[in-house]
Each structure stands twice: as structure tokens, then as C-alpha cells.
Design an enzyme around this catalytic site. Structure first.
Site, mmCIF file in Angstrom:
data_model
loop_
_atom_site.group_PDB
_atom_site.id
_atom_site.type_symbol
_atom_site.label_atom_id
_atom_site.label_comp_id
_atom_site.label_asym_id
_atom_site.label_seq_id
_atom_site.Cartn_x
_atom_site.Cartn_y
_atom_site.Cartn_z
ATOM 1 N N ASP B 359 -16.062 -12.642 -24.797
ATOM 2 C CA ASP B 359 -14.736 -12.658 -24.175
ATOM 3 C C ASP B 359 -14.793 -12.012 -22.795
ATOM 4 O OD1 ASP B 359 -14.578 -12.847 -26.942
ATOM 5 O OD2 ASP B 359 -12.629 -11.861 -27.053
ATOM 6 N N GLU B 487 -14.104 -21.834 -34.340
ATOM 7 C CA GLU B 487 -14.766 -21.244 -35.502
ATOM 8 C C GLU B 487 -14.246 -21.795 -36.823
ATOM 9 O OE1 GLU B 487 -14.001 -17.243 -34.268
ATOM 10 O OE2 GLU B 487 -16.135 -16.827 -33.994
ATOM 11 N N LYS B 586 -9.373 -24.168 -34.532
ATOM 12 C CA LYS B 586 -8.908 -22.791 -34.370
ATOM 13 C C LYS B 586 -8.567 -22.511 -32.920
ATOM 14 C CE LYS B 586 -10.373 -18.010 -35.177
ATOM 15 N NZ LYS B 586 -11.554 -17.139 -35.243
ATOM 16 N N GLN B 587 -9.440 -22.966 -32.027
ATOM 17 C CA GLN B 587 -9.273 -22.573 -30.626
ATOM 18 C C GLN B 587 -9.965 -23.561 -29.712
ATOM 19 O OE1 GLN B 587 -11.976 -19.311 -31.925
ATOM 20 N NE2 GLN B 587 -12.140 -18.987 -29.742
#
Lengths: 755, 755
Positions: B359, B487, B586-587
């Protein structure tokens, strides 16, 4: 890896020395059991080296909370553990006040054997101490006639010892599980007592948060000695025992201790009656006496062998392998208690936990059906039928309909602790259906399926139907995100075997629904029919090549021979991600279909897939080599079939997967029987009659075994040139050999020359 | 889900009542920190309801042994845990001998605020007890000027209380981690002391088996009161505190306690000097006095905001969101200590552990580069450079060459505990290279890359080259068995983003090797070139549709809107296998590439993929909505860009993912800055000069922010109609807006009308 015992024998397991490196493996191999309880082949005396102490009671277990680094929904709440029972096998031996430790003792001679013919372990050793030399003889067996009874004899014969010798033996609850994650003790509320003629210890499994019934066990021991000396009792700290003291002066003096133990549990009796019931069992056994108990034991094992033995002439290692496997299987499960199943490590270790794996249905079932008869097989089927509601709950947990049988269970609830196995290994559900199918086509008895099996079959079919998804573009149904028999893949799409079995399950369930007038809504039926018709199955029509899963050919395809030997087994040397992305196959996967449905695949199909997949297979599951052996027999590759049979049959004897130390691979042992009967004999029975297509290894002079078939006892024997069938009991039979039909009359034999 | 605080304010976080249901979320949101230490917004008083107590010291951690049900090679040995520090924030308040519990207290009024402008928390509440009513005022801040210092004031103003009131405050080591798997306490060897003018507590992190350095912390507190009453000291059981007692009789009476705390650790001083150094820090602060410390704090935060603030006119929720995120980011990490990185929960919770995730490089780095300047950015790069050797070891663990940076780390060693993440989430390695690239192209400063970065780039390229495998039939290189940013997939093949980034990493490393004369063997270079040229990238040339991974289209493709709302978030309701086999994302995954390399994709490509993937995305990672917002801005979809910005900016304020209670999503907060600057402003800098393509939400009247660019301080502001750039400091600049070039002189501004 390599033979654990130096000596190979057709009927005995013979140990001629203590080697610390091999000690845990030897303990595993020398395990004994009677279906009710059993133990690893631990020495009676202290052994400070490499050892795994283990005594186990069937059906007595503890749920151990699953703890993981990072919780994901789907982890089962607990892991169901086989637990190490209180110890009643140990004899602590001291000379001149110093405890003898076999790990460091001077031992001019040592001999131990398990006689598989009789289920008795015997040992003789000479010990040299500072105070002199003496001989120890010991013996033990778990009675297969009187299940709660274990009999032990421990004798010291003096040679030159001058001094005091002490033997302490009793019952102790101070045991640990090696695989307990957190070092907790599993036995609580220990009570010990000295009674008039016996010692008594009772203990309860530890409390748990999962509503799992706790078990209390009651263990009585009658311990007596012949020979002079005194005896005191010690009762403290969770242990009650007798201590025998004798001062030896001259050669020929002798101290013999006989110990008869009874074990009862709250599985069988109310807690309040436990002590009394155990006492009664003990008194009965003591009255009979050890000599009679042993004679009974021998006779009972002989009766077993008469029906179960597989005799291989001309190959002692192969012979020992199959006998060892049958011996251990029958010591683990004999079908007498329908609440039990076939634990994957039997009474030989803690690892794996749980009592019932799909190994039972997939591997053991056809063997028990054939050698132990339909009643035992039916009992195994009912074990699952009785857990149908739990299997439906289990399906609900992953958002599915129908029944999803657990990967591992004691009571019907999933008790393994990894979501990727418990929730993604779907193929086990097909094994449940397969066992029902097997039973029905083998016995011709439709009553089980009509009354019980159909409900299981329909719910399993419902599970598959809900678990599939439709892919519009390909106009196919698919199974996404599965794990397959080859556990060196995870979360894959369209594992061919899984899809194939799903289709078969649905078709068979619908067929049975018709046959037994099970009412299905038309909509559901037609949906299921569509799924079965449009199941995605990636087989090359022309070559017969089957794709293990989507994308398999994108991997780097290498043979096992390219792996440096020091990196094998992979599971001990490679990181898990590396194993997963490699092409290497843990165990038979595509190949399994040739065992389940040998009649549906051509020799060419078997050959092309065997030749593609076998070189990439590391056989790091004990379930693997037997299946490959059957596939090889299925297209006449005797060399490979033999090589893989040896690997299956001697997996533990030769510690092939470097993990025999943890216990034996009990359930997969059935694979070696299958490799002989389904493989070398080429037995099939799917069309309602027996057929054979023998493919005997060149080295073998003759193979003989019996089978229970539709009310008959048959004996078959074959070699490379001929096949012979005898009807020992029961009616005339019509059967096939290599596609031609023959008949054999009651009490007669029929020999057929093989071309 | 839903706004945690009822009131929205541009500069303040305002809490007007205590709601037990929202209490942990409120505590998270009211967290304060100064980069060196920080704490959740726990009340000073006892609160027996829903609470998570937490105070944390940057860089002080403990390795916690990984324990799993079934060990697989590759599980990292330990999980690196952020630990709850000794408690120095509590004030236990008793009236008439009975401790006040805010969970059950009668509270006619309550008001609390964090003023983000100054980094100070203030609270006022009225308490009604059996003995009467009084008002409590408290205040606290962690000084960003004097890092080891925390200042607190606690005042009781009497209204009608008649009776004894007691306040106990000090330092206590009796704290637990909520996420400690096994309930162990992490603080050992606790020493407490009373000194002349202060209390002292020192404690050491617990012993470990991993050669991880233990830390000792020393905490001094000067606690003084104004007002009458007596004071005693209590020093026992790991706690040292002062107890103030005062009998109140009439309204207007007052008891005020001031507490100044200093915290020092063995990260900075030798153990022997710890007490002295802490004492010196405390004395310095006491001498300054709380009023001056507070004035300094305000001034320092004002200076920060001058550079960092993003002002949004016309949308208070959006304004509060970005300010809150900037406030929390700067409270977590300010670049002053190069041994630190940006912990994913900062000082707001324990979850996630570790200090550095990708991140940092993927999300925070471009923001810090722009608002904190190149020195801070360089410090973040060096953090990774210094861990290159460890990253090489990490690659070796999965049998690879080159460097594989850990998923989570404190010291360069992997300290997360799941193999499927740590060993399969490869894309993080690309983020390390991307930050070097960003730094170099944004600053134009090649010195870092030449001297340090090139080594990192080459080793990362080596990793990718060894991790690929060649697929003969397709003549392509592939990455098998990976986990991706999304994920909710595990162990997949050919994740497009991973393959794309791998190719880019290799190409960029080779380009830099040329530029900085790094010698590569010809064989290695040509192998890398071949891999980059033949990387398998599944994008439909015609439509621009990108396949997230092999087989993605075989799933059942459904929009998130088809999921019953009560089943969201999926991670809390669906079993993990069900999540994996679903299409739900998820993302941001494919979409991430449009953020990393906006200039390489057409608007059409952005649109087709956004429109395909966004409806399937549940955004259950905080890292997701900002990236989708940028993608939407990238093709002019203002509505979606705005909706997703709000989700990113107010993720914690509105508890979007139902997990704000565990702490804030610090690192992903940078995403909301990126959504404004890279998204709405459409900033790019990849060609060596700044360009913009604004896409301002209709609702926003104006957005203004500053950036540090190549020695200049720029201010940009834009709305739907115009874009304006000012050069506040530094040289003239040439820049682009919507593809056209403009120039702006030193000290001037340039306004461009948008068509």
C-alpha cells in the site's frame, strides 16, 4: 525410506535390533489392535530416544478448537482428534534402583516379532547391566474375541544378575498427544483406585465448547506375579501401579508378571455402571486365564485368515505387504460396531484425526464387501445414511442444496480444519454414492438402495446440481473452485474427475429414482438431466487424453525424474505455492476413474492417460500407487502395475513416503488388495456377473484369494498362464474371463488357460 | 454501515452522544497520533461497553508464532504484531467510592471533538450521580513538535455534587492485545517507580524464538493538580498511579489535573539510558508547560495544512472525508524517522500487524512525493532498498531468483502468516519498482535510481524472470498459481495485471540498466527481453476487454446488485470457497493498471473494463473504490467517479466495510487524494512534465490543492469549467491541460477554460 525391518517374512514382522533412527517407524509397523482398541508397538520399558507413545480407543475423541493466523469463513470450528489413551502397556524396569532405558541399555540380543497369523507380539532380549545380565521376555495381544481385553506377560529370567530388580506397571493418565497444538492434556477428572484384585483408573476427556459428548473410560488391570519377591502398590498423581521387587542372586531365577487389562467406556455403558462393567469384563478374562485367551485369539485370527488371506507365491516381499495390510485393516475395523468407521491411522498414530474419510467408501468398501461380506458393508453404508442430516447442514454452510458429506468426521459434522479441503474437495461426495452403487451391483441386493441409499443418492445429486454453474458460451455446466484427489492443486476449475463423478452421481440417482419410485418434481428432474447431459468434460475424442483441470497444460510439464532426489518428498521440501504451481501430481486423479468405472474406458484411453500422468506423479499420498497399478493392469502394462503394487503394498513397511513414523496408512492399505483383485485379476462386476481379465506379474508363481459373492464363497487363483475359480460354498456360478463366459458348479473348480 | 458521527463538519470530527453500538467505530475515528505514537479515541474513564483500548508506539512490535491447524511449507514462522502499549491515557473517576462507568452513567450532555486543524481532542460532559451533578472537561494531544510527549488535561467542575470524588491516573502495563491468538500478555519485566516529580513505568516486549529484538519502553508521567484535596501514590502490580481525592460541597468548585507524559524506547536509546532520557524529555516538556506545547502543536499543524490541504467547496461530506484522511495519514507517518513506514492501521488498531505493506508504494508514495516532497519519498524508497537482501532470501524460499519483497514486514522479513498471500501475491513486487519509477519521472532526479534503485529493479526483474514459465504451444510466458490484488481469487493462472506488471518491471529494469550502465550478462538480458516480449496478456484487441485471469468468464457472472443486502459484506457472510468461486471482486485488479499507467490505455479500454468489472466489485478492500474512481475519471464518467470517491474518502467515517471498529484503513486513505489529483484533476507526469485533464464532479464548486514539483510549490484549482495553476514558489513551468501546452511564470497563475 527403505525397508524398516531388515528381515522379510511371509507371516511375521521381525525386528532384530533397536535402531533409534527407525524406532518410530518400527513402532508404527508393530502396532496391534482389535477394532475396539489398539496401540503402537512401543516397548514396555522406558525408551528415551525417538518414540511416539500411543494407545487408542476406537470412537473416543476430543474436539480441538481450530486456531489459524487469519480466520476465513468456512474453517470448521474444531479438529476432531484421536487421543492418546491412558497408558497401561508400560513396564518400568529398574536394576539396582536405576531405571533401564532401552535407548542406552547394553543389549547383547534383541528379537521382537508380531505374528500376523495370531495377532500376538513377542519379544526376547538380553540386558547387560552393571549388576549382571538377564533376559526379558514379553508378550501382548488385544483379544479379538474379548474386545475389552488386553493381555500382557512380562518375564525376567536371570543369567548373572546379582542385585535388586524392580518392575513397576499399572495404569497412568499422564499422557500427552503429540499433535495437540497447545500442549494441553486431553484427560481430566482422573480417578485411581486399588481394588482387591485389581487396579482401576478412570478418566474423562476434556471439556469442550462444541457440544461434543465427553467420554469417560474405565481401565481395570489385574496384575499378578509368579516367583518370589514383594509387591507394593503406588497410587498417586493420576497413576496407579504395582511395584514388584526381587533380589536376584543366581542364574535361572525368574520373575513373571501377568497383566490382564479391561477397558470400558461411556460409549457402551452409563457412567455410573462403568466401573462395575469393567470389573466384570476383567473378572471374566481372569477366570478364563491368559492361556485360554491366547488360544482363542489364535483360533479367531486363523478363521479370519481363512477367508481374507491373499496368498502370493514366488514373491515374499509382495506377500508380506498384502498380509501386513490385511492384518492392519482387520485390526482397525471388523464391522462389529456399526458406530465406528475405518480411521485413517487406525490405532497406530494420532495424525489426521477423525474416524471416517472418503477412503472408506473409495478404497476399503469394495474390499470389505468382498472379504467381510454384505453385512459389514451395509453397516458402513448405514454409518453415512445416519449422518445424512448433518451432510445437508454441511451443504448449507457453503450455500448449497442437498447433502455434502464431510471430508473427515466422527459424528457427521466436519471435523477437519482447512477450508480448502473441507469445502472444496467435492469428489468425496461421489465416493458415498459409489459405495451404494458398488453394494447394489456386487450383491444384487436392492433392498438397501431402495430403503436407505436412494435418499443419500438424491441429496448428493441435489448438491451437485446446485454446485454447478452454467457457462452460456460453451453451453456447458461447470464446477469452479474445487480441490481434487490430487491435493497438489487447490481451488481449480473443471477438474475432470470431479465433473465426471458429478455427472455419474446425477445419472445414477435419477436411474434409482425411477427404479425405486422416488418422486422428484419434474422441474428438478429435467434440470438434473440437463446438467448431466451438458457437463463439461475435457477429453480429447481422438486421442483419449483427459485434461486433469482447466489450464493444466499451461504449466511447465516435467517428469518426477527431473526433481533432485534430495527435494523429495516435495511436501517436506518445497513451499506450498511452488508445489501448487508445479505440474507434479500428489496422487491418482484422472486415473481414479479407471478404477471406479473400468468398463467405461478403453485400453487406449487408459494407456494414454497413464503414460501422460504417471511420470508427473510423486505418489505422496498413500492412496496413489494402488490406483495407478490398477490402471496399468487395465491396459496390460505388467511391469508398471507390479512396480506400483509393490509401492502400495509395502508403503509403510518400506516407509516410502517418509512418514510411517506418524503411524500407518490404514485406509489406503485396502488399495493393495484392490490392486490384486481389481488390477491383476481384472475383476469387474458392474453388469451383474463377475468377470476377470488376469494380468499376473511375471514373477508371481500364483495368487490365490477368496471372495464372498452373492451368497457364495469363491476362491480364485491365477498366474500368467491360467485362471482358476472354485465355488467353495453356495450355488453354481456363471462368470467371464477375458470376455468369454464360463460356468462353475457348486463345490467344483474351473480352470481356464490364458492366451 | 452509515455515518458513525451524526454531524458533518469541514474541519472537525464531532461526537454528540455515546452510542454503544458505534462506540468502537467512534474510538477509531477519534484516534490521534504524531508518527511516533498514538492512540484510539478511548474515553479516559472506564467504559464497560463495546470498546477496543489501544495505544501504540511506532516500530515497537512482537513476533507471534504462526499456529495453524495443518502446517504447509511456506507459512512464515511468525506474525509481526502491533502491540497495545502500556496505558497512560486512562483517568478512573469515582464518586462516593463508586467508579463511574460511561457505559451506564447518566449523562445529560456530552460533546467531543477532534479538531483536525490542530490535532487536539476535547471533550465536555455532564455527569449525574446519586451524589449530584458535575461537569468533566478533558483534552489530549500527541505533540508533533515534541514527539515523545503526550499532553492531557482532565478537569471536574462541580455543579451540585456533595461528596467525595476520586481520580486515579498513572501508567499501567496491565493491557492485552485483542488479536493475540492465545491471550498472552506482550509486556514483560515491568518496573514501576515513583520519582520526585513523576511516575515511571518501564516494560519490555516478551521474549521470542525468532531472534527478533525485544524493545523496552520507558514512560514517565508528570501528574499535577490544581484545586484542593489530597493526593496519594499507588505503586503495585504493574501499575503506578496517583489518586486525587476531593470532597465537593458547592457548585463552582473545581479539580483540574494536568498530565504530561514522555515515552522513550530502546529503538532510540540504549537500555541503560532509557530512564534518564525519558526523564529529560519529560522535564523539557514540563518546563515548556502545556499551554506552550499546545500553541506549538497548533502552529505546526497549521503549517502542515498549508501545504497538504485539499479544499473542496460545495460538498462538506467530501471535504471532511479528504481532510480526515490526510489528517490520519500525517498523524501516522511524517517521514521524519526513516526506519518507519506507513502502518496499515496506523495508531488506530491492532489488526493486520506489520508496518509496511505494498500500500505504501502503490498508494501512499505518489501522495507523499507530491505533498511531503522528495526527501520523504526518498526515505520511503530507502526503507525498501535497505531490505533488499531480505527480499532475496524471501525469493529463495519459494525457489526463485532475484528479490521478492514481503507482503508485510517490520524488518524486511515476511511477517504475515498465510502462504497464499505471502507467497502468491506477486504483484506487490511490481509496486516496489513502480515507486522508484514514480520518484524518478516525477522529480526528474535520477540519482536515487542510479545509485540505489537500479539494484532493486534488477533483482525484481530477476524474480519475475525466474517465476515465469514458458508455454510452448502458445509460445508465451505465463505466471501460474498467483493471487492478485483481487484477493477473492486464490491461486489463479495468468492474472492479467500481474503479468502486465511483470512485463513492465522487466522492461523498465532493462531500460534503467542501459541508462545507468548496469552490467547484465548477455544471456540473462536476452532471456529477460524474450520474456517481456512474449508475456501472455489476454486483452481482446478489438474491444479492449481484459480477462482478469484464465477462466474468469467460466464463472457465473452476476452483478453485486443480485446479492441479498443481508449477505454483504461477503467476507462476513459467505464461506471462503463460495467467495472464491463467485465472480465477485474484492478490489480493483485489472482496473489498477489504469491508475499505474493512465497514458497507456485508451478511454475506450478504460470504459469497457470499468463497465464490465465494476458491477461485480464489492469493494470489500479499502484499496478499491479510489482506483475505480480514477478509472471512471479516466474516461469522463463523472457520476461513477464521484460515487466512488465518496466511498473512498468516507470509507471509515461512514463505516462502509463494517470494520472501522477494528481501526482505520490508513494506507488506503491516500487513495482519496489520488482520486482527486490523479482522478478528477487527471494529473499525469510520465513524460517528464505535468499534464492535467480535469473531470470535476458537478456538485463541487471548486477544488484546490498544492503540490511539490521539481523544486516548485504549485497550487492547482479546478471546477467543471476551468483549471488554474499557480507557481507559489520556484521556477516557471510548462504544463499541459487536456493535451494542450501552457506556461506559467514564477509567482503567477494561469487559468484555462475547459471545454
Amino acid at each position: 525410506m527403505g525397508a524398516v525391518l531388515e528381515k522379510v517374512d511371509a507371516w511375521k514382522l521381525i525386528q532384530e535390533e533397536i535402531t533409534d533412527k527407525n524406532n518410530r517407524q518400527t513402532e508404527s509397523i508393530m502396532s496391534l489392535g482389535n477394532g475396539y482398541m489398539g496401540a503402537r508397538g512401543n516397548y514396555e520399558e522406558k525408551y528415551s530416544g525417538n518414540t511416539l507413545k500411543g494407545t487408542y480407543f476406537a470412537g473416543v475423541w476430543v474436539p480441538d478448537r481450530t486456531r489459524v493466523g487469519w480466520w476465513k469463513n468456512g474453517y470448521p470450528k474444531y479438529y476432531g482428534k484421536v487421543i492418546n489413551a491412558p497408558d497401561f502397556l508400560s513396564f518400568s524396569l529398574s536394576v539396582g534402583g536405576k531405571e533401564v532405558d532401552l535407548h542406552s541399555a547394553d543389549m547383547p540380543s534383541f528379537y521382537r516379532e508380531v505374528d500376523m497369523k495370531s495377532g500376538v507380539m513377542r519379544r526376547e532380549m538380553t540386558l547387560e547391566t552393571e549388576l549382571g545380565t538377564f533376559k526379558v521376555e514379553s508378550e501382548r495381544f488385544f483379544s479379538i474375541v474379548e474386545k475389552p481385553i488386553c493381555v500382557m506377560r512380562y518375564a525376567v529370567h536371570n543369567i548373572s544378575l546379582q542385585g535388586e530388580l524392580t518392575i513397576k506397571t499399572g495404569i497412568s493418565a499422564n499422557v500427552f498427544n503429540t499433535d495437540a497444538n497447545y500442549g494441553e492434556q486431553f484427560w481430566k477428572d482422573v480417578e485411581t483406585k486399588e481394588r482387591k484384585n485389581s487396579l482401576y483408573l478412570s478418566a474423562m476427556t476434556k471439556e469442550n465448547e462444541f457440544d461434543i459428548k465427553r467420554y469417560r473410560v474405565g481401565i481395570h488391570a489385574a496384575v499378578s506375579s509368579t516367583g518370589e519377591g514383594n509387591c507394593t502398590i503406588q497410587n498417586e498423581n493420576g497413576e496407579v501401579c504395582k511395584i514388584f521387587r526381587r533380589t536376584f542372586r543366581t542364574g535361572g531365577e525368574c520373575l513373571t508378571i501377568e497383566k490382564i487389562v479391561s477397558v470400558v467406556t461411556t460409549r457402551d455403558y452409563p457412567e455410573a455402571e462403568l466401573e462395575k462393567k469393567g470389573q466384570e469384563a476383567l473378572e471374566g478374562a481372569v477366570e478364563k486365564g491368559s492361556a485360554l485367551l491366547e488360544a482363542e485369539q489364535k483360533a479367531a485370527w486363523e478363521r479370519r485368515w481363512e477367508m481374507c488371506d491373499v496368498a502370493i507365491q514366488g514373491d515374499i516381499p509382495a506377500q508380506q505387504g498384502i498380509r501386513f495390510n490385511l492384518f492392519q485393516l482387520l485390526s482397525t475395523y471388523d464391522g462389529e460396531d456399526e458406530r465406528l468407521n475405518i480411521g485413517p491411522k487406525g490405532f497406530t498414530g494420532e495424525k489426521y484425526g477423525g474416524a471416517a474419510y472418503y477412503d472408506t467408501e473409495g478404497y476399503c468398501f469394495p474390499m470389505y464387501l468382498s472379504i467381510a461380506g454384505p453385512q459389514v458393508a451395509r453397516s458402513l453404508l448405514l454409518f453415512r445414511y445416519n449422518m445424512l442430516e448433518r451432510a445437508k447442514e454441511n451443504a448449507g454452510k457453503i450455500g448449497m442444496k442437498g447433502a455434502f458429506y464431510p471430508m473427515v468426521t466422527f459424528n457427521g459434522e466436519e471435523c477437519h480444519n482447512e477450508w480448502e479441503i473441507t469445502f472444496e474437495e467435492l469428489h468425496r461426495n461421489a465416493a458415498m454414492a459409489y459405495a451404494i452403487y458398488c453394494y447394489t451391483v456386487y450383491t444384487g441386493d436392492e433392498s438397501y438402495c431402495r430403503e436407505y441409499g436412494i435418499h443419500v443418492l438424491i441429496e448428493i445429486a441435489r448438491f451437485w446440481a446446485s454446485r454447478c454453474n452454467y457457462q452460456t458460451e460453451k453451453d456447458k455446466y461447470m464446477l469452479i473452485g474445487v480441490s481434487a484427489p490430487n491435493e497438489y492443486e487447490n481451488n481449480i476449475n473443471n477438474n475432470w474427475l470431479t465433473n465426471y463423478m458429478a455427472k455419474w452421481c446425477i445419472e445414477y440417482a435419477l436411474e434409482c429414482a425411477d427404479r425405486y419410485d422416488y418422486t422428484l418434481m419434474e422441474e428438478e428432474r429435467s434440470h438434473m438431466e440437463e446438467i448431466a447431459a451438458k457437463m463439461y468434460l475435457n477429453m480429447d475424442e481422438e486421442t483419449g487424453f483427459i485434461m486433469q483441470q482447466d489450464g493444466f497444460l499451461d504449466k511447465e510439464l516435467l517428469p518426477v525424474s527431473s526433481i533432485p532426489p534430495e527435494e523429495l518428498p516435495l511436501c517436506k521440501h518445497w513451499s506450498w505455492d511452488r508445489i501448487l504451481r508445479s505440474c507434479f501430481i500428489k496422487q491418482a486423479d484422472v486415473i481414479l476413474a479407471f478404477y471406479y468405472f473400468p468398463e467405461r474406458f478403453t485400453k487406449k484411453q487408459k494407456k494414454v492417460n497413464f503414460e501422460f500422468y504417471e511420470p508427473m506423479t510423486v505418489h505422496e499420498s498413500s492412496l496413489s500407487p494402488s490406483m495407478y497399478s490398477i490402471a496399468a493392469s487395465g491396459y496390460g502394462n505388467k511391469e508398471a502395475a507390479y512396480r506400483l503394487y509393490q509401492r502400495a503394498a509395502r508403503l509403510d513397511l518400506d516407509d516410502m513416503n517418509c512418514d510411517t513414523e506418524d503411524g500407518l496408512h490404514i485406509t489406503s492399505m485396502a488399495g493393495s488388495w484392490l490392486a490384486i483383485v481389481n488390477g491383476f485379476a481384472g475383476m469387474q462386476y458392474h453388469n451383474g456377473y463377475l468377470s476377470f481379465e488376469p494380468c499376473c506379474p511375471e514373477k508371481w508363481e500364483c495368487v490365490t484369494c477368496r471372495m464372498n459373492y452373492r451368497g457364495r464363497i469363491l476362491s480364485i487363483s491365477f498366474d500368467t498362464d491360467r485362471f482358476c475359480l472354485r465355488v467353495l460354498e453356495g450355488d453354481d456360478i456363471v462368470f467371464q474371463v477375458c470376455g468369454r463366459e464360463y460356468e462353475c458348479r457348486q463345490g467344483c473348480e474351473k480352470t481356464i488357460a490364458l492366451s
